[in-house]
Motif scaffolding. Structure first.
Motif, PDB file in Angstrom:
ATOM      1  N   ASP A  63     135.174 -37.623  53.202  1.00  0.00           N
ATOM      2  CA  ASP A  63     134.669 -37.830  54.556  1.00  0.00           C
ATOM      3  C   ASP A  63     133.439 -36.961  54.816  1.00  0.00           C
ATOM      4  O   ASP A  63     132.459 -37.418  55.407  1.00  0.00           O
ATOM      5  CB  ASP A  63     135.762 -37.525  55.580  1.00  0.00           C
ATOM      6  CG  ASP A  63     136.854 -38.573  55.543  1.00  0.00           C
ATOM      7  OD1 ASP A  63     136.574 -39.683  55.033  1.00  0.00           O
ATOM      8  OD2 ASP A  63     137.968 -38.295  56.006  1.00  0.00           O
ATOM      9  N   PHE A 116     131.411 -35.770  52.612  1.00  0.00           N
ATOM     10  CA  PHE A 116     130.294 -36.250  51.800  1.00  0.00           C
ATOM     11  C   PHE A 116     129.662 -37.493  52.431  1.00  0.00           C
ATOM     12  O   PHE A 116     128.439 -37.617  52.506  1.00  0.00           O
ATOM     13  CB  PHE A 116     130.775 -36.550  50.380  1.00  0.00           C
ATOM     14  CG  PHE A 116     129.648 -36.680  49.386  1.00  0.00           C
ATOM     15  CD1 PHE A 116     129.189 -35.581  48.682  1.00  0.00           C
ATOM     16  CD2 PHE A 116     129.051 -37.908  49.162  1.00  0.00           C
ATOM     17  CE1 PHE A 116     128.154 -35.693  47.782  1.00  0.00           C
ATOM     18  CE2 PHE A 116     128.007 -38.031  48.260  1.00  0.00           C
ATOM     19  CZ  PHE A 116     127.562 -36.923  47.563  1.00  0.00           C
ATOM     20  N   LEU A 123     127.656 -36.537  55.430  1.00  0.00           N
ATOM     21  CA  LEU A 123     126.428 -35.891  54.982  1.00  0.00           C
ATOM     22  C   LEU A 123     125.400 -36.934  54.544  1.00  0.00           C
ATOM     23  O   LEU A 123     124.216 -36.859  54.897  1.00  0.00           O
ATOM     24  CB  LEU A 123     126.743 -34.932  53.826  1.00  0.00           C
ATOM     25  CG  LEU A 123     125.566 -34.171  53.217  1.00  0.00           C
ATOM     26  CD1 LEU A 123     124.835 -33.382  54.276  1.00  0.00           C
ATOM     27  CD2 LEU A 123     126.053 -33.241  52.113  1.00  0.00           C
ATOM     28  N   GLU A 124     125.866 -37.936  53.795  1.00  0.00           N
ATOM     29  CA  GLU A 124     124.970 -39.012  53.358  1.00  0.00           C
ATOM     30  C   GLU A 124     124.351 -39.720  54.563  1.00  0.00           C
ATOM     31  O   GLU A 124     123.154 -39.998  54.588  1.00  0.00           O
ATOM     32  CB  GLU A 124     125.750 -40.028  52.524  1.00  0.00           C
ATOM     33  CG  GLU A 124     125.794 -39.686  51.053  1.00  0.00           C
ATOM     34  CD  GLU A 124     126.451 -40.788  50.247  1.00  0.00           C
ATOM     35  OE1 GLU A 124     127.460 -41.336  50.740  1.00  0.00           O
ATOM     36  OE2 GLU A 124     125.979 -41.078  49.145  1.00  0.00           O
ATOM     37  N   VAL A 131     121.655 -37.567  56.224  1.00  0.00           N
ATOM     38  CA  VAL A 131     120.401 -37.557  55.468  1.00  0.00           C
ATOM     39  C   VAL A 131     119.648 -38.861  55.697  1.00  0.00           C
ATOM     40  O   VAL A 131     118.430 -38.872  55.877  1.00  0.00           O
ATOM     41  CB  VAL A 131     120.693 -37.330  53.965  1.00  0.00           C
ATOM     42  CG1 VAL A 131     119.443 -37.561  53.140  1.00  0.00           C
ATOM     43  CG2 VAL A 131     121.199 -35.911  53.749  1.00  0.00           C
ATOM     44  N   ARG A 132     120.417 -39.977  55.743  1.00  0.00           N
ATOM     45  CA  ARG A 132     119.783 -41.277  56.007  1.00  0.00           C
ATOM     46  C   ARG A 132     119.082 -41.265  57.362  1.00  0.00           C
ATOM     47  O   ARG A 132     117.940 -41.692  57.488  1.00  0.00           O
ATOM     48  CB  ARG A 132     120.833 -42.385  55.977  1.00  0.00           C
ATOM     49  CG  ARG A 132     120.620 -43.372  54.828  1.00  0.00           C
ATOM     50  CD  ARG A 132     121.441 -44.626  55.029  1.00  0.00           C
ATOM     51  NE  ARG A 132     122.851 -44.361  55.232  1.00  0.00           N
ATOM     52  CZ  ARG A 132     123.710 -44.127  54.248  1.00  0.00           C
ATOM     53  NH1 ARG A 132     123.296 -44.121  52.993  1.00  0.00           N
ATOM     54  NH2 ARG A 132     124.972 -43.885  54.490  1.00  0.00           N
ATOM     55  N   LEU A 158     118.044 -38.715  59.089  1.00  0.00           N
ATOM     56  CA  LEU A 158     116.899 -37.807  59.105  1.00  0.00           C
ATOM     57  C   LEU A 158     115.712 -38.438  58.378  1.00  0.00           C
ATOM     58  O   LEU A 158     114.560 -38.287  58.787  1.00  0.00           O
ATOM     59  CB  LEU A 158     117.278 -36.473  58.452  1.00  0.00           C
ATOM     60  CG  LEU A 158     118.059 -35.512  59.348  1.00  0.00           C
ATOM     61  CD1 LEU A 158     118.585 -34.345  58.544  1.00  0.00           C
ATOM     62  CD2 LEU A 158     117.169 -35.008  60.468  1.00  0.00           C
ATOM     63  N   GLU A 159     116.024 -39.150  57.290  1.00  0.00           N
ATOM     64  CA  GLU A 159     114.948 -39.773  56.534  1.00  0.00           C
ATOM     65  C   GLU A 159     114.334 -40.929  57.297  1.00  0.00           C
ATOM     66  O   GLU A 159     113.172 -41.268  57.103  1.00  0.00           O
ATOM     67  CB  GLU A 159     115.457 -40.243  55.162  1.00  0.00           C
ATOM     68  CG  GLU A 159     115.597 -39.089  54.192  1.00  0.00           C
ATOM     69  CD  GLU A 159     116.220 -39.496  52.867  1.00  0.00           C
ATOM     70  OE1 GLU A 159     116.118 -38.710  51.924  1.00  0.00           O
ATOM     71  OE2 GLU A 159     116.805 -40.585  52.795  1.00  0.00           O
ATOM     72  N   LEU A 187     113.817 -39.530  65.146  1.00  0.00           N
ATOM     73  CA  LEU A 187     114.616 -38.633  65.978  1.00  0.00           C
ATOM     74  C   LEU A 187     113.715 -37.635  66.684  1.00  0.00           C
ATOM     75  O   LEU A 187     112.618 -37.340  66.210  1.00  0.00           O
ATOM     76  CB  LEU A 187     115.610 -37.862  65.109  1.00  0.00           C
ATOM     77  CG  LEU A 187     116.622 -38.696  64.315  1.00  0.00           C
ATOM     78  CD1 LEU A 187     117.267 -37.839  63.250  1.00  0.00           C
ATOM     79  CD2 LEU A 187     117.682 -39.229  65.255  1.00  0.00           C
ATOM     80  N   ALA A 195     116.975 -33.863  65.398  1.00  0.00           N
ATOM     81  CA  ALA A 195     116.838 -33.599  63.968  1.00  0.00           C
ATOM     82  C   ALA A 195     117.432 -32.241  63.615  1.00  0.00           C
ATOM     83  O   ALA A 195     118.150 -32.102  62.626  1.00  0.00           O
ATOM     84  CB  ALA A 195     115.370 -33.669  63.565  1.00  0.00           C
ATOM     85  N   LEU A 196     117.149 -31.248  64.453  1.00  0.00           N
ATOM     86  CA  LEU A 196     117.665 -29.906  64.169  1.00  0.00           C
ATOM     87  C   LEU A 196     119.181 -29.873  64.242  1.00  0.00           C
ATOM     88  O   LEU A 196     119.843 -29.268  63.398  1.00  0.00           O
ATOM     89  CB  LEU A 196     117.073 -28.895  65.163  1.00  0.00           C
ATOM     90  CG  LEU A 196     115.655 -28.443  64.810  1.00  0.00           C
ATOM     91  CD1 LEU A 196     115.096 -27.575  65.928  1.00  0.00           C
ATOM     92  CD2 LEU A 196     115.643 -27.690  63.492  1.00  0.00           C
ATOM     93  N   PHE A 202     120.511 -31.553  61.227  1.00  0.00           N
ATOM     94  CA  PHE A 202     120.293 -30.719  60.051  1.00  0.00           C
ATOM     95  C   PHE A 202     121.364 -29.630  59.954  1.00  0.00           C
ATOM     96  O   PHE A 202     121.930 -29.382  58.896  1.00  0.00           O
ATOM     97  CB  PHE A 202     118.907 -30.093  60.117  1.00  0.00           C
ATOM     98  CG  PHE A 202     118.602 -29.191  58.958  1.00  0.00           C
ATOM     99  CD1 PHE A 202     118.312 -29.723  57.714  1.00  0.00           C
ATOM    100  CD2 PHE A 202     118.617 -27.808  59.115  1.00  0.00           C
ATOM    101  CE1 PHE A 202     118.038 -28.898  56.640  1.00  0.00           C
ATOM    102  CE2 PHE A 202     118.347 -26.981  58.041  1.00  0.00           C
ATOM    103  CZ  PHE A 202     118.054 -27.526  56.805  1.00  0.00           C
ATOM    104  N   GLY A 205     124.512 -31.132  58.906  1.00  0.00           N
ATOM    105  CA  GLY A 205     124.413 -31.470  57.483  1.00  0.00           C
ATOM    106  C   GLY A 205     124.628 -30.256  56.607  1.00  0.00           C
ATOM    107  O   GLY A 205     125.333 -30.323  55.593  1.00  0.00           O
ATOM    108  N   GLN A 206     124.062 -29.138  56.995  1.00  0.00           N
ATOM    109  CA  GLN A 206     124.249 -27.915  56.211  1.00  0.00           C
ATOM    110  C   GLN A 206     125.705 -27.498  56.192  1.00  0.00           C
ATOM    111  O   GLN A 206     126.246 -27.111  55.157  1.00  0.00           O
ATOM    112  CB  GLN A 206     123.386 -26.802  56.801  1.00  0.00           C
ATOM    113  CG  GLN A 206     121.965 -26.820  56.289  1.00  0.00           C
ATOM    114  CD  GLN A 206     121.228 -25.565  56.687  1.00  0.00           C
ATOM    115  OE1 GLN A 206     121.379 -25.105  57.822  1.00  0.00           O
ATOM    116  NE2 GLN A 206     120.457 -25.020  55.775  1.00  0.00           N
ATOM    117  N   SER A 253     127.626 -29.824  53.888  1.00  0.00           N
ATOM    118  CA  SER A 253     127.404 -29.583  52.468  1.00  0.00           C
ATOM    119  C   SER A 253     128.133 -28.308  52.038  1.00  0.00           C
ATOM    120  O   SER A 253     128.662 -28.236  50.940  1.00  0.00           O
ATOM    121  CB  SER A 253     125.908 -29.536  52.155  1.00  0.00           C
ATOM    122  OG  SER A 253     125.440 -28.224  52.033  1.00  0.00           O
TER     123      SER A 253
END
Lengths: 88, 402
Positions: free
Chosen positions: A20, A22, A25-26, A29-30, A32-33, A37, A42-43, A46, A49-50, A53
């Motif tokens: 879950d 992972f 997190l994926e 990243v999607r 953010l990419e 935002l 974004a912050l 992020f 996400g940190q 991970s």
């Protein structure tokens, strides 16, 4: 300008399974990419996400295979109990 | 009260009884070879069996040397020999004199028959096979003996490759006539725990040891199992009906454990890659924002009073430059016009007329024509004795009227 991060459904980290965490997190990243935002969003993503991970890494580092075995229940059916290989 | 015997006496008596029973001497027995071993001493030891029974056999070196073929496990043979007792162990055995091959083994025939039957039913059809879960399994079901080497091997591999998983062991005997219904029950109980995948496993052994995995009930239970089943029975060369019924056949129990788990190290790498992407996206995001900011700042500068002043000044510079160049144009235009005019003027210059021989006569003293220097246009305007100035092309002179 008042900081207004978009509220995300964020499950408590220490209850998340590796899969879950992972997957989330994926997804982060999607997003953010994708890049559509605000900086605040974004912050916030992020940071999440940190944390995710780190959670994944921790699970990978400390995982210990859990083995249970099925045993017949006195009243019928089965129940799970810890497996002790030395018993037999 | 019956006689009291020693074990040795008992065994010797039974041995003699067997060896004096003419029906048990020089008889022929058909069966399948199993557990065949040729010892360095030259003796052969093996068991003969059929679907439900087996008997130990020995073939001594002197006779072994005379056999026409070297038997292998699974061979159907007819053994000729004598029944005797191995006193030390109290086991009766067949003292084989000669061995003849007897076509395909009964077990093998049964194997082929059942396989063909289930295949015809479509039990092994590829479209029946369920794919293994795409992601790492959270819960792995294990149907095997709790005491076997297979379990140890499987747990070792799971621990190394994917220790995040939880294992639910459904213990069952995996050998013997009673095993099939117990394997089926264990499979059902295991499936009820809703694992992501189930491994049905057994370590290597003689053909008859694996026989319960050629059982029709086991095969049907595996095919009907709602959870994907991976079989890992025996060694690489062993194929059982259970293997065909399973969604995936692994050559060994260890291989089955590898097939159902991702590699932990691979996932650590995946995680690292994702972490890098995460850091990169934020950098890219802030970079984009910084650029957008710089752009807006530039726009803003253009809108400030200083900016407006600067732009007004620039506009002024621009205008004056344009004015300058317009002026230059104007000047050159005027010069051209002036040149034209002065040429026209030169044609009107009286001196040009003088050049052709004409002269201009003017008075030298005041007269009725006016003050000195008046042009004399009529002869009647002058008096005799009066002096006049005559101007010719090159110079002038004074003259007197007669």
């Amino acid at each position: 300008m008042p900081a207004k991060a978009k509220p995300k459904p964020t499950a408590a980290l220490d209850t998340l399974s590796f899969e879950d965490a992972f997957a989330e997190l994926e997804e982060i990243v999607r997003q953010l990419e994708d890049g559509s935002l605000t900086l605040d969003e974004a912050l916030a993503l992020f940071e999440r996400g940190q944390a995710l991970s780190a959670r994944c890494q921790q699970l990978l580092d400390t995982a210990d295979l859990k083995v249970q075995q099925l045993a017949p229940r006195p009243g019928g059916g089965y129940q799970l109990q810890p497996f002790a290989p030395d018993e037999r | 009260m019956p006689d009291l015997w020693t074990v040795s006496t008992l065994n010797r008596y039974v041995k003699q009884s067997l060896e004096t029973d003419y029906r048990l001497q020089d008889l022929r027995v058909s069966g399948e070879i199993s557990g065949f071993k040729a010892y360095p001493s030259g003796h052969w030891y093996f068991t003969l069996k059929d679907g439900s029974a087996q008997v130990n056999c020995v073939l001594w070196r002197t006779r072994a040397e005379r056999q026409s073929f070297l038997p292998r496990d699974g061979d159907a043979v007819v053994a000729q020999g004598n029944v005797t007792l191995y006193e030390t162990r109290g086991q009766f055995q067949l003292d084989v004199v000669s061995l003849q091959p007897a076509g395909e083994g009964v077990l093998y025939r049964e194997f082929v028959r059942l396989k063909a039957q289930l295949e015809a039913e479509g039990l092994f059809a590829p479209e029946r096979k369920r794919p293994l879960p795409a992601g790492p399994p959270r819960r792995i079901g294990l149907v095997t003996s709790p005491a076997g080497a297979a379990l140890r091997d499987i747990l070792n591999i799971l621990r190394r490759r994917w220790p995040l998983a939880e294992v639910v062991l459904a213990p069952t005997p995996v050998q013997g006539q009673d095993a099939p219904p117990q394997i089926v029950a264990a499979l059902h109980a295991c499936a009820a725990c809703a694992p992501d995948v189930i491994i049905v496993a057994r370590g290597g052994g003689a053909l008859e040891d694996l026989w319960c995995f050629n059982d029709e009930r086991v095969a049907r239970a595996i095919a009907a199992c709602p959870i994907p089943v991976v079989s890992g029975v025996g060694h690489e060369t062993d194929f059982t009906i259970a293997d065909f019924a399973a969604d995936l056949r692994a050559p060994t129990p260890s291989a089955a454990a590898e097939l159902v788990t991702p590699d932990q190290q691979q996932w650590a790498l995946n995680l690292e890659a994702l972490r890098l992407r995460l850091a990169e996206t934020l950098q890219a995001h802030t970079r984009d924002l910084a650029w957008a900011l710089a752009e807006r700042q530039a726009q803003l500068r253009g809108l400030s009073p200083q900016g407006q002043l600067r732009s007004a000044r620039q506009r002024l510079d621009d205008l004056s430059a344009r004015a300058g160049s317009a002026l230059g144009y104007r000047v050159s235009l005027d010069r051209a016009r002036w040149r034209g005019l002065s040429q026209a003027l030169s044609t009107l210059d009286p001196r040009a007329v003088l050049g052709r021989g004409y002269a201009v006569v003017t008075t030298t003293t005041p007269t009725q024509l006016g003050p000195a220097g008046a042009v004399v246009r009529a002869a009647a305007a002058v008096q005799p004795g009066q002096t006049l100035r005559v101007q010719v092309y090159a110079g002038e002179f004074i003259t007197r009227v007669e």
